[in-house]
Write an enzyme that holds these catalytic residues in place. Structure first.
Site, mmCIF file in Angstrom:
data_model
loop_
_atom_site.group_PDB
_atom_site.id
_atom_site.type_symbol
_atom_site.label_atom_id
_atom_site.label_comp_id
_atom_site.label_asym_id
_atom_site.label_seq_id
_atom_site.Cartn_x
_atom_site.Cartn_y
_atom_site.Cartn_z
ATOM 1 N N HIS A 188 0.866 -1.199 -0.056
ATOM 2 C CA HIS A 188 0.138 0.069 0.028
ATOM 3 C C HIS A 188 0.901 1.361 0.156
ATOM 4 O O HIS A 188 0.254 2.194 -0.512
ATOM 5 C CB HIS A 188 -1.059 -0.120 1.206
ATOM 6 C CG HIS A 188 -2.226 -1.037 0.675
ATOM 7 N ND1 HIS A 188 -2.260 -2.254 0.988
ATOM 8 C CD2 HIS A 188 -3.279 -0.778 0.132
ATOM 9 C CE1 HIS A 188 -3.172 -2.850 0.643
ATOM 10 N NE2 HIS A 188 -3.789 -1.901 -0.182
ATOM 11 N N GLU A 430 -11.030 -10.556 -6.145
ATOM 12 C CA GLU A 430 -9.674 -10.659 -5.718
ATOM 13 C C GLU A 430 -9.145 -11.947 -5.453
ATOM 14 O O GLU A 430 -8.049 -12.136 -4.764
ATOM 15 C CB GLU A 430 -9.457 -9.886 -4.434
ATOM 16 C CG GLU A 430 -10.074 -8.092 -4.681
ATOM 17 C CD GLU A 430 -9.797 -7.405 -3.534
ATOM 18 O OE1 GLU A 430 -8.861 -6.544 -3.554
ATOM 19 O OE2 GLU A 430 -10.935 -7.252 -2.743
ATOM 20 N N ASP A 454 -4.509 -8.297 -5.051
ATOM 21 C CA ASP A 454 -4.876 -9.354 -4.221
ATOM 22 C C ASP A 454 -5.036 -10.697 -5.124
ATOM 23 O O ASP A 454 -4.582 -11.702 -4.550
ATOM 24 C CB ASP A 454 -6.273 -9.139 -3.241
ATOM 25 C CG ASP A 454 -5.473 -8.319 -1.914
ATOM 26 O OD1 ASP A 454 -4.615 -8.703 -1.232
ATOM 27 O OD2 ASP A 454 -6.568 -7.414 -1.617
ATOM 28 N N CYS A 501 -9.218 -2.854 -11.311
ATOM 29 C CA CYS A 501 -8.907 -1.644 -10.417
ATOM 30 C C CYS A 501 -7.415 -2.133 -9.669
ATOM 31 O O CYS A 501 -6.978 -0.947 -8.952
ATOM 32 C CB CYS A 501 -9.919 -1.086 -9.421
ATOM 33 S SG CYS A 501 -10.226 -2.485 -8.463
HETATM 34 C C1 PEP Z 1 -6.550 -5.169 -5.233
HETATM 35 O O1 PEP Z 1 -6.341 -6.160 -4.403
HETATM 36 O O2 PEP Z 1 -6.196 -5.272 -6.421
HETATM 37 C C2 PEP Z 1 -7.006 -3.823 -4.800
HETATM 38 C C3 PEP Z 1 -7.353 -2.741 -5.679
HETATM 39 O O3 PEP Z 1 -7.526 -3.562 -3.610
HETATM 40 P P1 PEP Z 1 -6.172 -3.206 -2.392
HETATM 41 O O4 PEP Z 1 -4.848 -2.899 -3.180
HETATM 42 O O5 PEP Z 1 -6.434 -1.991 -1.760
HETATM 43 O O6 PEP Z 1 -6.139 -4.509 -1.668
HETATM 44 MG MG MG Z 2 -7.342 -5.887 -2.523
#
Ligand code: PEP
Ligand code: MG
Length: 543
Positions: A188, A430, A454, A501
């Site tokens: 993140h 995911e 994920d 996304c």
């Molecule tokens: C993902 O897992 O691709 C996602 C967009 O969510 P995050 O990165 O916030 O876990």
């Molecule tokens: Mg995610």
């Protein structure tokens, strides 16, 4: 000059001093105490010490700066002496069995909110004083651990790695770039750097040591190189590169207002991923067609306690209004694993990435979920909001969520709230489980958005936080690409749209593949919207 070659997570050139992030050991966490009387005594003696210290500061200010300057300390002393403040902290310790640090910070937060909401300007300003005295008492409670992190000048932030909650504490206006000795590209922290459009490099290794604090450094995000204590020639070369990068941005700006369409006429939506309202500004500035992922958990991480319905409503409403009719897809709370907020008191787990996180928390603690849903539905009256659910693995979950949503709608109707009954509800794919049953899921939701960060972690069994595994982490693995195709076919068969996304959406080497698969939307960091538009417009699928 020391040159470190490493991995880039966002391009661009940053030139400035290195500032090493010191972990805020004094971050207030919630602890349940067994001996409340001892905790109350800890608070009393910290408070007495703080009053004494303020008394000394008062005398010093009076001597050196006069009565007006000293008056502030008198106010602080009065606040600390105030029986309401004192009794609220003591009763919170006794009744809720919390540690003194947490009780002080909660009481101060509540009081400062009361002051902020007053009409009188003088009283409004007292909100900051309350937080100030709370900090002082915290310091007295833990003098040895108190190391607040501040940045006085714009700097390159250096650390071994940063947790999302640490990254959000930083003063964004002063961050020139990020350089991490560890880190991983899908963590993140990396996502944050991309969404802020800030040059960032990870995996710089042990040569990035704290002795370098304050040393001039250059990050070249296009090559993943860090120059520490650069010579004059390198500085000049990099300044030229920085100017060229700015010119490239200006060139991309000419694409604003242009459609995302291939040479042979295939259209695709390009949306932006955001974390907060400043991200909405960036999305608009980069001409995103909508918001494809609003990571709402950052509202929770930036807060000391559960954000109220009103607090959340204000954010979602503003996002919807600012986007003026463009889609704003808000993902419901995705806390857990590396995204933590201490007041959730989540259990310690052996495998947090496989643990109580995201929708699982919402379904086990529906009161938290309902507060967010109420805020989202109310905000739906002010723009084009969609709700997106993270980490879905089964039809049963959707059924339970639909039931909770119906309860929320009934509650809102009961209080005559205005909202859109037909807010689209989509899910993030995911997990391999969700892809495998995507044909069934597609029949019960309004859209799919593939969370490749994920999905890659769970499909390849590779912890997205663990840099040592990067050599095994093939983000273009055929299994991932096949899953994206499966999900898109399932969505289209059911008449719904399918987007991506996760960070893979912004990987320009895959744009053509995604277009051929028939993906309907790509949601990327704001800074990637125009480069992606340029890429799409250069592709001819018939050639
Ligand atoms: C993902 O897992 O691709 C996602 C967009 O969510 P995050 O990165 O916030 O876990
Ligand atoms: Mg995610």
């Amino acid at each position: 000059m020391l040159i470190i070659k490493s991995e880039s997570v966002f391009s661009g050139i940053a030139i400035g001093p290195l500032r090493f992030f010191k972990k805020d050991l004094a971050a207030v966490s919630h602890i349940t105490v067994s001996n409340t009387e001892e905790e109350a005594r800890r608070f009393e003696s910290a408070r007495a010490l703080a009053i004494e210290q303020i008394g000394e500061l008062y005398k010093k200010a009076l001597n050196e700066a006069g009565e007006k300057a000293a008056a502030l300390f008198e106010v602080h002393q009065m606040m600390l002496d105030d029986p309401d403040f004192y009794e609220s902290v003591i009763s919170m310790i006794r009744e809720k069995r919390t540690n003194a640090e947490y009780a002080v910070s909660m009481v101060a937060k509540n009081l400062s909110e009361v002051f902020s909401s007053m009409d009188d300007d003088y009283m409004k300003e007292r909100a900051a004083d309350i937080l100030d005295i709370s900090q002082r008492v915290q310091k007295m409670l833990n003098p040895e651990r108190y190391q607040p992190f501040t940045m006085t000048v714009p700097s390159i932030v250096a650390a071994d790695d940063l947790a999302p909650s640490e990254t959000v504490q930083l003063d964004r206006k002063k961050i020139l770039g990020f350089v991490m000795s560890k880190g991983s590209s899908n963590s993140h922290m990396s996502i944050l750097a991309r969404s802020m459009g800030i040059p960032a490099i990870i995996g710089a290794g042990d040569e990035l040591s704290e002795d370098l604090e304050g040393t001039l450094a250059i990050l070249d995000g296009s090559t993943g190189t860090v120059y520490i204590d650069p010579d004059v020639v390198t500085i000049e070369v990099m300044q030229r590169k920085q100017r060229a990068a700015r010119q490239n941005i200006e060139r991309l700006e000419t694409l604003k207002g242009q459609p995302n369409v291939t040479v042979d006429g295939q259209k695709i939506d390009v949306f932006a991923n955001v974390l907060d309202l400043s991200g909405i500004d960036a999305a608009l500035k980069n001409d995103a067609g909508g918001i494809g992922l609003f990571r709402s958990e950052f509202i929770y991480m930036e807060s000391q306690d559960y954000p109220t319905e009103e607090e959340q409503f204000a954010v979602y409403k503003q996002a919807a209004e600012q986007m003026g009719g463009r889609k704003v897809i808000i993902r419901t709370l995705d806390i857990g694993a590396d995204k933590q907020a201490p007041y959730f008191d989540l259990p310690q787990e052996e495998n947090p990435a496989l643990g109580l996180r995201a929708i699982r928390i919402c379904l086990t603690r529906p009161e938290i979920f309902k507060t967010q849903l109420r805020a989202l539905y109310r905000a739906s009256a002010f723009g084009n909001i969609s709700i997106m659910l993270p980490m879905i693995i089964s039809l049963k979950e959707i059924k339970e969520i639909r039931h909770i949503v119906e309860e929320v709608k009934i509650e809102l109707k009961h209080v005559k709230a205005i909202f859109n009954e037909d807010v689209e509800i989509g899910i993030m794919l995911e997990t391999p489980a969700s892809i495998i049953i995507s044909d069934e899921l597609a029949k019960v939701v309004d859209f799919f958005s593939i969370g490749t960060n994920d999905l890659t972690q769970y499909t390849l069994a590779i912890d997205r936080q663990n840099r040592q595994l990067e050599q095994f982490c093939d983000t273009h693995h055929p299994a991932i690409l096949k899953m994206i195709e499966m999900a898109t076919i399932a969505a289209h068969n059911a008449g719904i749209w399918c987007g991506i996304c996760g960070e893979l959406a912004g990987d320009l080497s895959l744009t053509e593949t995604f277009l051929r698969i028939g993906i309907d939307e790509l949601s990327v960091s704001a800074g990637m919207v125009l480069p992606l538009r340029e890429k799409i417009r250069s592709i001819d699928l018939k050639a």
